[in-house]
Design a protein around this motif. Structure first.
Motif, PDB file in Angstrom:
ATOM      1  N   ALA A   1     -11.059 -14.525 -55.830  1.00 46.54           N
ATOM      2  CA  ALA A   1     -11.346 -13.226 -55.225  1.00 46.54           C
ATOM      3  C   ALA A   1     -12.589 -13.218 -54.336  1.00 46.54           C
ATOM      4  O   ALA A   1     -12.524 -12.793 -53.172  1.00 46.54           O
ATOM      5  CB  ALA A   1     -11.478 -12.173 -56.322  1.00 46.54           C
TER       6      ALA A   1
ATOM      7  N   SER B   1      -4.041  -3.956 -45.665  1.00 46.93           N
ATOM      8  CA  SER B   1      -3.264  -4.802 -46.574  1.00 46.93           C
ATOM      9  C   SER B   1      -3.374  -6.273 -46.190  1.00 46.93           C
ATOM     10  O   SER B   1      -3.358  -6.625 -45.015  1.00 46.93           O
ATOM     11  CB  SER B   1      -1.783  -4.398 -46.545  1.00 46.93           C
ATOM     12  OG  SER B   1      -1.625  -3.047 -46.905  1.00 46.93           O
TER      13      SER B   1
ATOM     14  N   ILE C   1      -1.105 -12.333 -50.221  1.00 44.11           N
ATOM     15  CA  ILE C   1      -1.571 -13.588 -50.819  1.00 44.11           C
ATOM     16  C   ILE C   1      -0.382 -14.347 -51.412  1.00 44.11           C
ATOM     17  O   ILE C   1       0.661 -13.746 -51.707  1.00 44.11           O
ATOM     18  CB  ILE C   1      -2.646 -13.338 -51.902  1.00 44.11           C
ATOM     19  CG1 ILE C   1      -2.052 -12.550 -53.087  1.00 44.11           C
ATOM     20  CG2 ILE C   1      -3.860 -12.631 -51.323  1.00 44.11           C
ATOM     21  CD1 ILE C   1      -2.995 -12.455 -54.281  1.00 44.11           C
TER      22      ILE C   1
ATOM     23  N   ALA D   1      -1.096 -14.781 -57.950  1.00 42.55           N
ATOM     24  CA  ALA D   1      -0.994 -13.342 -58.191  1.00 42.55           C
ATOM     25  C   ALA D   1      -2.065 -12.863 -59.159  1.00 42.55           C
ATOM     26  O   ALA D   1      -2.519 -11.712 -59.100  1.00 42.55           O
ATOM     27  CB  ALA D   1       0.398 -13.015 -58.744  1.00 42.55           C
TER      28      ALA D   1
ATOM     29  N   SER E   1      -5.069 -10.921 -57.787  1.00 40.47           N
ATOM     30  CA  SER E   1      -4.860  -9.743 -56.928  1.00 40.47           C
ATOM     31  C   SER E   1      -5.754  -8.569 -57.308  1.00 40.47           C
ATOM     32  O   SER E   1      -6.315  -7.899 -56.442  1.00 40.47           O
ATOM     33  CB  SER E   1      -3.394  -9.324 -56.955  1.00 40.47           C
ATOM     34  OG  SER E   1      -2.985  -9.030 -58.277  1.00 40.47           O
TER      35      SER E   1
ATOM     36  N   LYS F   1      -8.706  -7.113 -54.908  1.00 41.49           N
ATOM     37  CA  LYS F   1      -8.702  -5.728 -54.432  1.00 41.49           C
ATOM     38  C   LYS F   1     -10.049  -5.069 -54.712  1.00 41.49           C
ATOM     39  O   LYS F   1     -10.601  -4.333 -53.879  1.00 41.49           O
ATOM     40  CB  LYS F   1      -7.581  -4.947 -55.113  1.00 41.49           C
ATOM     41  CG  LYS F   1      -7.508  -3.497 -54.669  1.00 41.49           C
ATOM     42  CD  LYS F   1      -6.325  -2.775 -55.309  1.00 41.49           C
ATOM     43  CE  LYS F   1      -6.246  -1.324 -54.825  1.00 41.49           C
ATOM     44  NZ  LYS F   1      -5.079  -0.606 -55.405  1.00 41.49           N
TER      45      LYS F   1
ATOM     46  N   ASP G   1      -5.827  -3.414 -49.930  1.00 47.25           N
ATOM     47  CA  ASP G   1      -4.584  -3.448 -50.701  1.00 47.25           C
ATOM     48  C   ASP G   1      -4.096  -4.888 -50.688  1.00 47.25           C
ATOM     49  O   ASP G   1      -3.882  -5.479 -49.615  1.00 47.25           O
ATOM     50  CB  ASP G   1      -3.525  -2.535 -50.071  1.00 47.25           C
ATOM     51  CG  ASP G   1      -3.932  -1.067 -50.122  1.00 47.25           C
ATOM     52  OD1 ASP G   1      -4.591  -0.682 -51.111  1.00 47.25           O
ATOM     53  OD2 ASP G   1      -3.594  -0.331 -49.182  1.00 47.25           O
ATOM     54  N   VAL G   2      -3.919  -5.433 -51.864  1.00 44.94           N
ATOM     55  CA  VAL G   2      -3.518  -6.829 -51.982  1.00 44.94           C
ATOM     56  C   VAL G   2      -2.046  -6.894 -52.360  1.00 44.94           C
ATOM     57  O   VAL G   2      -1.643  -6.410 -53.426  1.00 44.94           O
ATOM     58  CB  VAL G   2      -4.371  -7.567 -53.032  1.00 44.94           C
ATOM     59  CG1 VAL G   2      -3.915  -9.021 -53.148  1.00 44.94           C
ATOM     60  CG2 VAL G   2      -5.848  -7.505 -52.654  1.00 44.94           C
TER      61      VAL G   2
ATOM     62  N   VAL H   1       1.187  -9.153 -53.245  1.00 48.41           N
ATOM     63  CA  VAL H   1       1.558 -10.486 -53.735  1.00 48.41           C
ATOM     64  C   VAL H   1       2.835 -10.925 -53.020  1.00 48.41           C
ATOM     65  O   VAL H   1       3.893 -10.311 -53.169  1.00 48.41           O
ATOM     66  CB  VAL H   1       1.757 -10.491 -55.256  1.00 48.41           C
ATOM     67  CG1 VAL H   1       2.218 -11.875 -55.724  1.00 48.41           C
ATOM     68  CG2 VAL H   1       0.460 -10.098 -55.966  1.00 48.41           C
TER      69      VAL H   1
END
Length: 447
Positions: free
Chosen positions: A382, A402, A405, A410, A413, A417, A423-424, A426
């Motif tokens: 992150a 957005s 990734i 995941a 995420s 964020k 906004d992440v 997946v």
């Protein structure tokens, strides 16, 4: 026999001055013995030490240069038998033949075709390295004219293959380009070496097998040392065996007659077999491979193989860490995040192109590590991702907040964020899933 660290230490000033970067002279000597330091790093070494250690610690395969300027090719300076021991330094040069029986428009067309043997693979420019002008006509004047025409128009260094009369006619005319002269044999070596010395050009010494070549090299090296070896074989298996034995003797036994770059000419007449033969010589251990094949489709596999052999096994292939624009991007386009490992990036790029939906790719600097490797090492998590995305300013180019990734990470995420305020999303685990993912999520952007 290789010098030990103590042998080298005896020649050093023993002042422990640290000017070389090592804490003591003994540590520096040990580094030199292991090939991790060179004597020029010691500013206080005596002239006697330089003379003694310079020859004793020289690389087992001598460095030889062909061509000048951007066309210069460096060969030799190899120190290991296997790339995982350290690395191979100078990729095998690929030479494509042009016969001196061509002239006029036919020769110009051939030169233009050879000049076009430049390609792009995983973001790197790859190309042949030399044009080998061969004296197939048997006429010295014809050979000279062809060499001059090729030298004036070709974009690569020159390898000149001919008898003594042809070489004496052509070499002085193009000596400024420092061509490689082929070849000095048992019958003509004195004349060819004299020509090479007079024009400051490297020369190929062509023998007949290991013993004959070693004896010939010893004679030539007493007068001139800018040499490349050709064992003169007409069989792939024999050529391969003798190059392997020569490299082993040079590296392990410091056998000086074989301590020079090696040249191999392919014998196969069919293009596919010729490329397979050349690939064998690239792996074991030719510094130059000379072949007739001149089509991009034929040479690309050979160049890809060369790239793989001559990458540093301890250093992953990486692309520049930055934002890449794929297609006709706009403010609504998706922002994909991946690592800067070359294979990861180009897999993602290819699938984004295939999706027919433009997008941005943010290649995060992970020192060339793949997604899961970088995640495990704490490089694709992150905080560094959030910092890199902000640093690129990519979110100022789009009208959304957005980022996408890889599905394999995941787990980051939520934290991403929190750190980025974005906004992440997946995405798919594999790059191959990008087209379906993009078409489902961004149908309005399809081109």
């Amino acid at each position: 026999m290789a010098l030990t660290g103590l042998d080298i230490f005896k020649q050093l000033p023993k002042t422990n001055c640290k000017d070389c970067g090592s804490p003591t002279c003994l540590a520096f000597a040990m580094a030199m013995a292991n090939g991790k330091a060179s004597l020029d790093m010691c500013p206080h070494a005596s002239e006697a030490a330089k003379e003694f250690l310079g020859s004793a610690t020289a690389p087992p395969v001598r460095t030889v240069k062909v061509g000048v300027g951007e066309q210069e090719i460096v060969m030799g300076d190899e120190t290991v038998l296997f790339r995982h021991d350290k690395t191979f330094y100078h990729p095998t040069a690929i030479a494509v033949q042009i016969s001196d029986t061509l002239s006029g428009a036919e020769l110009d067309a051939k030169i233009a075709k050879v000049n076009g043997l430049v390609m792009d693979r995983v973001g790197q420019k790859i190309a042949i390295d030399l044009v080998a002008v061969t004296n197939c006509s048997g006429n010295a004047a014809t050979f000279k004219a062809a060499v001059e025409a090729v030298a004036a128009k070709a974009n690569f260094a020159l390898l000149l293959v001919g008898d003594v009369a042809a070489l004496e006619a052509a070499v002085p005319a193009v000596a400024a380009k420092k061509p490689l002269i082929h070849a000095a044999t048992a019958e003509n070596w004195e004349k060819v070496v004299a020509l090479a010395k007079a024009n400051n050009c490297p020369v190929v010494v062509k023998g007949n097998g290991l013993d004959d070549t070693a004896a010939l090299v010893e004679k030539v090296a007493a007068q001139y040392k800018e040499l490349v070896i050709d064992f003169g074989n007409t069989s792939q298996s024999k050529t391969l065996g003798e190059m392997v034995n020569a490299r082993r003797l040079a590296i392990k036994k410091k056998f000086r007659p074989f301590g020079y770059p090696m040249l191999a000419c392919t014998q196969a007449t069919e293009a596919r077999e010729e490329i397979l033969e050349a690939a064998t010589y690239v792996a074991k251990y030719a510094s130059i491979v000379c072949l007739k094949a001149d089509e991009k489709a034929q040479l690309l596999p050979l160049m890809a193989w060369r790239m793989n052999i001559y990458t540093d096994p301890q250093k992953p292939m990486a692309v520049e860490a930055k934002v890449y624009e794929i297609g006709d991007v706009g403010p609504d386009c998706p922002v994909y995040v991946c690592t800067n490992f070359a294979l990861t990036y180009f897999a993602v790029e290819g699938e984004v192109v295939g999706s027919k939906i433009p997008g941005y790719i943010v290649a995060v600097d992970t020192d060339g590590s793949s997604v899961l490797t970088a995640w495990a090492a704490g490089k694709f998590v992150a905080e560094p991702i959030a910092e890199f995305v902000e640093k690129t300013g990519i979110m100022g180019k789009v009208n959304h907040k957005s980022i996408v990734i890889p599905g394999y990470v995941a787990i980051i995420s939520g934290k991403l964020k929190e750190k980025s305020g974005l906004d992440v999303i997946v995405g798919p685990q594999e790059a191959a899933g990008i087209p379906a993912f993009a078409k489902a999520r961004y149908p309005q952007l399809m081109k």
